[in-house]
Structures are given as C-alpha cells and as structure tokens.
Design a protein around this motif. Structure first.
Motif, mmCIF file in Angstrom:
data_model
loop_
_atom_site.group_PDB
_atom_site.id
_atom_site.type_symbol
_atom_site.label_atom_id
_atom_site.label_comp_id
_atom_site.label_asym_id
_atom_site.label_seq_id
_atom_site.Cartn_x
_atom_site.Cartn_y
_atom_site.Cartn_z
ATOM 1 N N MET A 6 0.814 -1.228 0.000
ATOM 2 C CA MET A 6 0.000 0.000 0.000
ATOM 3 C C MET A 6 0.845 1.274 0.000
ATOM 4 N N ARG A 7 2.167 1.140 -0.089
ATOM 5 C CA ARG A 7 3.024 2.309 0.078
ATOM 6 C C ARG A 7 2.795 3.384 -0.983
ATOM 7 N N PHE A 8 2.578 3.007 -2.207
ATOM 8 C CA PHE A 8 2.453 3.987 -3.294
ATOM 9 C C PHE A 8 1.012 4.093 -3.802
ATOM 10 N N LYS A 9 0.077 4.092 -2.884
ATOM 11 C CA LYS A 9 -1.332 4.260 -3.238
ATOM 12 C C LYS A 9 -1.883 5.420 -2.414
ATOM 13 N N PRO A 10 -1.651 6.666 -2.904
ATOM 14 C CA PRO A 10 -1.940 7.846 -2.077
ATOM 15 C C PRO A 10 -3.420 8.093 -1.822
ATOM 16 N N TYR A 11 -4.302 7.605 -2.697
ATOM 17 C CA TYR A 11 -5.724 7.888 -2.497
ATOM 18 C C TYR A 11 -6.351 7.000 -1.422
ATOM 19 N N TYR A 12 -5.600 5.997 -0.951
ATOM 20 C CA TYR A 12 -6.129 5.049 0.020
ATOM 21 C C TYR A 12 -5.491 5.315 1.387
ATOM 22 N N ARG A 13 -6.363 5.444 2.401
ATOM 23 C CA ARG A 13 -5.857 5.670 3.739
ATOM 24 C C ARG A 13 -5.196 4.402 4.286
ATOM 25 N N GLY A 14 -5.647 3.255 3.848
ATOM 26 C CA GLY A 14 -5.028 2.023 4.299
ATOM 27 C C GLY A 14 -5.948 0.830 4.123
ATOM 28 N N VAL A 15 -5.465 -0.335 4.593
ATOM 29 C CA VAL A 15 -6.231 -1.582 4.532
ATOM 30 C C VAL A 15 -6.230 -2.205 5.938
ATOM 31 N N ILE A 16 -7.394 -2.718 6.346
ATOM 32 C CA ILE A 16 -7.530 -3.386 7.646
ATOM 33 C C ILE A 16 -8.006 -4.809 7.392
ATOM 34 N N LEU A 17 -7.333 -5.780 8.029
ATOM 35 C CA LEU A 17 -7.729 -7.188 7.923
ATOM 36 C C LEU A 17 -8.493 -7.596 9.182
ATOM 37 N N PHE A 18 -9.517 -8.444 9.015
ATOM 38 C CA PHE A 18 -10.292 -8.883 10.179
ATOM 39 C C PHE A 18 -10.642 -10.372 10.037
ATOM 40 N N ASN A 19 -10.921 -10.970 11.177
ATOM 41 C CA ASN A 19 -11.423 -12.349 11.208
ATOM 42 C C ASN A 19 -12.710 -12.368 12.012
ATOM 43 N N GLU A 20 -13.118 -13.509 12.483
ATOM 44 C CA GLU A 20 -14.392 -13.587 13.209
ATOM 45 C C GLU A 20 -14.353 -12.853 14.542
ATOM 46 N N LYS A 21 -13.157 -12.674 15.076
ATOM 47 C CA LYS A 21 -13.055 -12.121 16.423
ATOM 48 C C LYS A 21 -12.742 -10.624 16.427
ATOM 49 N N ALA A 22 -11.832 -10.192 15.585
ATOM 50 C CA ALA A 22 -11.379 -8.801 15.693
ATOM 51 C C ALA A 22 -10.654 -8.378 14.414
ATOM 52 N N MET A 23 -10.297 -7.110 14.406
ATOM 53 C CA MET A 23 -9.413 -6.585 13.363
ATOM 54 C C MET A 23 -7.987 -6.769 13.865
ATOM 55 N N TYR A 24 -7.170 -7.481 13.046
ATOM 56 C CA TYR A 24 -5.868 -7.885 13.569
ATOM 57 C C TYR A 24 -4.684 -7.291 12.805
ATOM 58 N N CYS A 25 -4.948 -6.594 11.701
ATOM 59 C CA CYS A 25 -3.811 -6.060 10.929
ATOM 60 C C CYS A 25 -4.222 -4.775 10.226
ATOM 61 N N SER A 26 -3.319 -3.790 10.236
ATOM 62 C CA SER A 26 -3.542 -2.519 9.540
ATOM 63 C C SER A 26 -2.306 -2.176 8.728
ATOM 64 N N SER A 27 -2.498 -1.738 7.480
ATOM 65 C CA SER A 27 -1.357 -1.393 6.638
ATOM 66 C C SER A 27 -0.624 -0.168 7.152
ATOM 67 N N THR A 28 -1.279 0.627 7.981
ATOM 68 C CA THR A 28 -0.647 1.841 8.492
ATOM 69 C C THR A 28 -0.078 1.665 9.895
ATOM 70 N N ALA A 29 -0.608 0.688 10.678
ATOM 71 C CA ALA A 29 -0.177 0.554 12.071
ATOM 72 C C ALA A 29 0.397 -0.824 12.393
ATOM 73 N N GLY A 30 0.368 -1.751 11.434
ATOM 74 C CA GLY A 30 0.894 -3.088 11.697
ATOM 75 C C GLY A 30 -0.119 -3.948 12.430
ATOM 76 N N ASP A 31 0.376 -4.817 13.321
ATOM 77 C CA ASP A 31 -0.516 -5.696 14.086
ATOM 78 C C ASP A 31 -1.368 -4.869 15.054
ATOM 79 N N ILE A 32 -2.675 -5.150 15.051
ATOM 80 C CA ILE A 32 -3.607 -4.436 15.923
ATOM 81 C C ILE A 32 -4.559 -5.444 16.545
ATOM 82 N N ASP A 33 -5.295 -4.983 17.510
ATOM 83 C CA ASP A 33 -6.329 -5.824 18.136
ATOM 84 C C ASP A 33 -7.492 -4.908 18.474
ATOM 85 N N LEU A 34 -8.424 -4.769 17.498
ATOM 86 C CA LEU A 34 -9.551 -3.867 17.664
ATOM 87 C C LEU A 34 -10.837 -4.657 17.537
ATOM 88 N N PRO A 35 -11.860 -4.277 18.277
ATOM 89 C CA PRO A 35 -13.160 -4.962 18.148
ATOM 90 C C PRO A 35 -13.748 -4.740 16.771
#
Length: 505
Positions: free
Chosen positions: A82-111
């Motif tokens: 996602m480094r050279f995609k200026p129109y996008y704020r980022g990408v967040i990955l999620f599973n059944e339990k939580a959001m676990y990855c963000s292209s801007t912040a790395g590993d996360i643990d969000l509801p």
C-alpha cells in the motif's frame, strides 16, 4: 445610419419600447444559456468524479483480493503493497473475532464494531463511515470484502476528505461548485452537509449506488450571466431596433453588394500599385495592382471586407474587369522599362466566362502598346477545377503569364502543382515571416522554393519586411521580392515619382 433613423417619426413610448426590449430579450437569453451551460458543466464534473470513484472502488477490489490471501502476521507485506497508493488511507484485515492487521499501524487488536456494526461486516459492499480508528472524526469511503470459507476479510479505506475536496478549487474564481456531498446507503460525506443558498443538482451513478449533490456557486452563475448578457445585448439591440424600425416604416435598404455595384458604375474604386523587385539586380520589374474603395459614406473600405462580398454577390468579375480598364487608363501615358509587368489578382470564377479569351487578348494588346506585359495572379479562395486548368493553359498560349497568389494558404496543394500550368508562384507572407525562426513552418518555405525551382517556376516572395528576409530569399535564388522593405502600395502619382527616383539610383 443617422439619415436612415431620421426618416422615422416615432413617439417616445415607441422609442422606449425599442430600447427596453433588447434588455429584456438579452437577459432572458443570457439566463437560459447560462443555466444550460452551468448545469451541463456541473454534471460533467459530477460524472467525471463518479468515474474516478468507480476506478478507485475497482482498484479496491484488487487490493481486497490481495489482502485476503495474506496470512496472519504478514502486515509488513500489506504495508509495502500500500506504500504507493496515495488515495487510500489504508487496509484493515479482520477475522471472526477482531481486526488484527492494519497497513498503516501493523498488528492491531480492535473490536469488530470499532469501524462498523458487526452485522455489516458480513457483507461485501461499500459504505461511508464518519470516522476510522486511524483518524477519528474524519469520514471515509470503505470497501469491504469477506471470504465466506475462511471467515476472514479486508476493509479498504479510501480518503473521503481528499475525494470531496477534489470537486472544489478554492483558488479559482469563479468556482463552479461551492459545496459537494457524496451519498451512499443513507450516509453522507461529509457527515454533516453544509449547503448554502446556491442551487443544488444531483448526479446519480449508473448503478444508482452513489449520488453526488452539487451546490452551484452563485458567483460562477453571475459571472457568466453578465458575460453572455454583455455579448448578447448589442446583438439583441441591433435585431430589435432594426426589426422595429422596419416594422413601423418600410424602408428600402441598400446592401453592401448593392453599394459595390453602384461603386463600380460611379468609379469609386481606384488602384494602388506595389513594386516588385528583382532579387538579382535590385530593380523594379513590375507592380501588383491592388484595388481600393472610397465609399461615399463609409470612407475607405478595406479590401478584406468588400472582396468576399463581391465574390458572394457575383460581382467579382465586373469588379475585376473594372480593375483592368482602370489600369489601362493609369498606364496609358506611363513610360516604363521594357518587359515591365502589371500583376492582377483574378478569382477562379473569372475563368468561367464565355468571353474570357477576348477580354484577356484586349488586355494583353492594350498593355503591349505601352511595353507592359500582364501577369494574372489566381487567388486560391475557391477550388480550381480541371475546366479552369484548361482555360489557364489557353491563356498561357496567348502570351498571358499566370501565377498562383498566396501559395500555401488556399486550395492548391503541392501535388496539384504537378498538373497545373503556371509561370509564377507567389509565396504567402505567412511563410516569409518564419525566416529566422526555428519552427515547423519554416522548413515548409524551403520545400516550396526547392519544388518551384525543380518545376521551373519563377518564384515571387510577398510580404518581405526585413533585410534578413531579403538576404535569406536571395541566397535561395528566389527571383522576385515584394514587400514594405522596398515600397508600400501607392497611388499612381506616387508610383511615377518612386519609379523615377528608383531608376536614378
């Protein structure tokens, strides 16, 4: 015009109506035109940006497909992607339990409900959200994709603020759009629209998913309204005034074509002559006869105004015949060098006359008595047909010299010269002006000169105004030069004095 108006005895109310009607018509026309153009431009802007949004969403799908294939713990790869995609704020990955990855912040643990209610994450769709975990209070457009088998998904966050700001150009006056609102599924971007008192139009996407509301700038509307009003008012004034006058008092009005016809009869046209200089010895070898018109009311009328009207009104032939006779009178008592030539501009339609040969024989014989040879310069405003070619060849057999005038600006092409009978070729001033300039057109001049030499044409350059141009043309063996560097067009009396002084030196 004053004499024309004075023939009408109108009341003050009638004159007032004639003066107010143009204002009313002009304002009405300007309002309709401005509304049509402003609405059209706004819809173009809306559709253009909807297309941009569709492109971003389509690219979001590709990003989603890539993100879903990543394993947990691959946030580094996602950030790199996602480094050279200026129109996008980022990408967040999620599973059944939580959001676990963000292209801007790395590993996360969000509801799951920190971005959207959990039930919406079950669908692959697009939404407008008032904020994201990365930027609270800043709205965005999100694209959600979920793999039903792995129960994992991704959310692509598009920078909504930048997208809406792209509609508005704050440093441009007048601005077309003052406020923009993007709508989707009941949510808007910005979250709280702040419309003013301008007109609002809506532009709906083809799939009817997104809608854009545009508030038109009043300044933009007023700006163009007054422009169109200023342009249309004189036109409406003239139309209404003349229509009203003609409706109230029928009056015969002479057209300019009628004036040309009467001008020929009353000998209002006269000739001026511009010398043509031999490049080899610097002496004048002839002149070009140019017609001028001293209108009794309008004064001196420019040739570029009355010549086209004469051609349209089928008056160019009688005007040209008048020019021939006038030149014969002017040169009747002139003493010139042997071989002196007078060039006449002749429109192609002149060669369609039945008695064309007899007229040119009369011109040739009359000029030869005083040692002058006629040169016919054919103007290129009309298409030269094969019949005209045949007529030109017949005239050349009679000893009439023929030239193409202003070559390169009319109907004649380089290929046409291969079949066209000619003696002289006059290069138009627009090519002479390119001398000393590094432009594409400057190379055309050399091509014309080279072709003319190969086809044994006598080359004349018109519009020569500087010594640099004269030296350049002489170095390339152009035979004759004509232009203000040597002499301006002059009346007969001035020409006589000029020729005396010229041959002295």
């Amino acid at each position: 015009m004053r004499r024309f108006i004075s023939t009408f005895s109108l009341t003050s109310k009638q004159w007032g109506l004639l003066l107010l009607l143009p204002i009313f018509f002009s304002m009405s026309i300007s309002y309709v035109i401005t509304s049509y153009i402003v609405h059209g431009k706004a819809r173009e802007v809306g559709n253009f940006n909807l297309e941009r949004l569709e492109e971003l969403l389509a690219q979001s799908e590709s990003i989603n497909q890539f993100a879903i294939t990543l394993k947990e713990g691959d946030c580094g790869k996602l950030s790199e992607y996602m480094r050279f995609k200026p129109y996008y704020r980022g990408v967040i990955l999620f599973n059944e339990k939580a959001m676990y990855c963000s292209s801007t912040a790395g590993d996360i643990d969000l509801p799951l409900n920190s971005l959207l209610p959990e039930n919406k994450l079950a669908d692959s769709a697009h939404y407008i959200v008032p904020e994201t975990p990365a930027r609270s209070g800043v709205p965005a457009i999100i694209s959600i994709s979920k793999n039903v088998e792995t129960h994992r998904g991704s959310i692509v966050v598009i920078e909504g603020e930048y997208f809406v700001d792209a509609f508005i150009q704050p440093e441009v006056f007048p601005r077309l759009v003052s406020n923009v609102v993007l709508g989707l599924h009941g949510a808007t971007l910005p979250s709280v629209p702040n419309f003013g008192d301008g007109e609002i139009i809506s532009v709906l996407a083809d799939d009817k998913e997104f809608v854009i509301l545009l508030e038109l700038s009043r300044e933009f509307f007023r700006h163009f309204f007054w422009i169109y009003f200023g342009v249309s008012l004189p036109i409406c004034f003239i139309i209404v005034l003349l229509s009203g006058l003609l409706f109230l008092r029928k009056k015969y009005r002479h057209s300019l074509a009628d004036d040309i016809r009467s001008g020929i009869e009353n000998e209002e046209f006269f000739l001026v002559y511009q010398p043509v200089i031999c490049a080899e010895d610097g002496k004048s070898k002839g002149v070009e006869a140019l017609v001028r018109w001293q209108h009794p009311q309008m004064g001196l009328v420019r040739p570029d105004l009355f010549i086209p009207i004469a051609e349209e009104g089928k008056l160019i032939v009688p005007l040209t015949n008048y020019i021939f006779e006038r030149a014969l009178k002017d040169f009747a008592d002139m003493k010139v060098e042997p071989g002196f030539r007078i060039a006449f501009n002749v429109a192609p339609e002149h060669f369609t006359q039945d008695d064309i040969e007899s007229k040119f024989i009369h011109l040739r014989d009359s000029l030869e008595r005083i040692g002058v040879k006629p040169l016919i310069e054919i103007t290129e405003r009309q298409l030269l047909t094969p019949d005209i070619f045949q007529c030109i060849e017949s005239l050349r057999q009679l000893g009439i010299l023929v030239a193409i005038d202003g070559f390169g600006t009319g109907q004649t092409t380089l290929s046409l010269l291969q079949t066209m009978p000619l003696d002289y070729l006059k290069i138009d001033k627009c090519f002479i002006d390119t001398i000393g300039q590094d432009s594409v057109t400057s190379h055309v001049l050399d091509t014309i000169i080279e072709l003319s030499h190969k086809m044994n044409y006598v080359v004349v350059a018109e519009g020569v105004e500087t010594q640099e141009q004269a030296d350049y043309l002489t170095s390339r063996q152009v035979h004759f030069l004509q232009g203000y560097l040597f002499a301006k067009p002059m009346k007969l009396a001035d020409l006589k004095l000029w020729l005396v002084e010229h041959f002295k030196h």
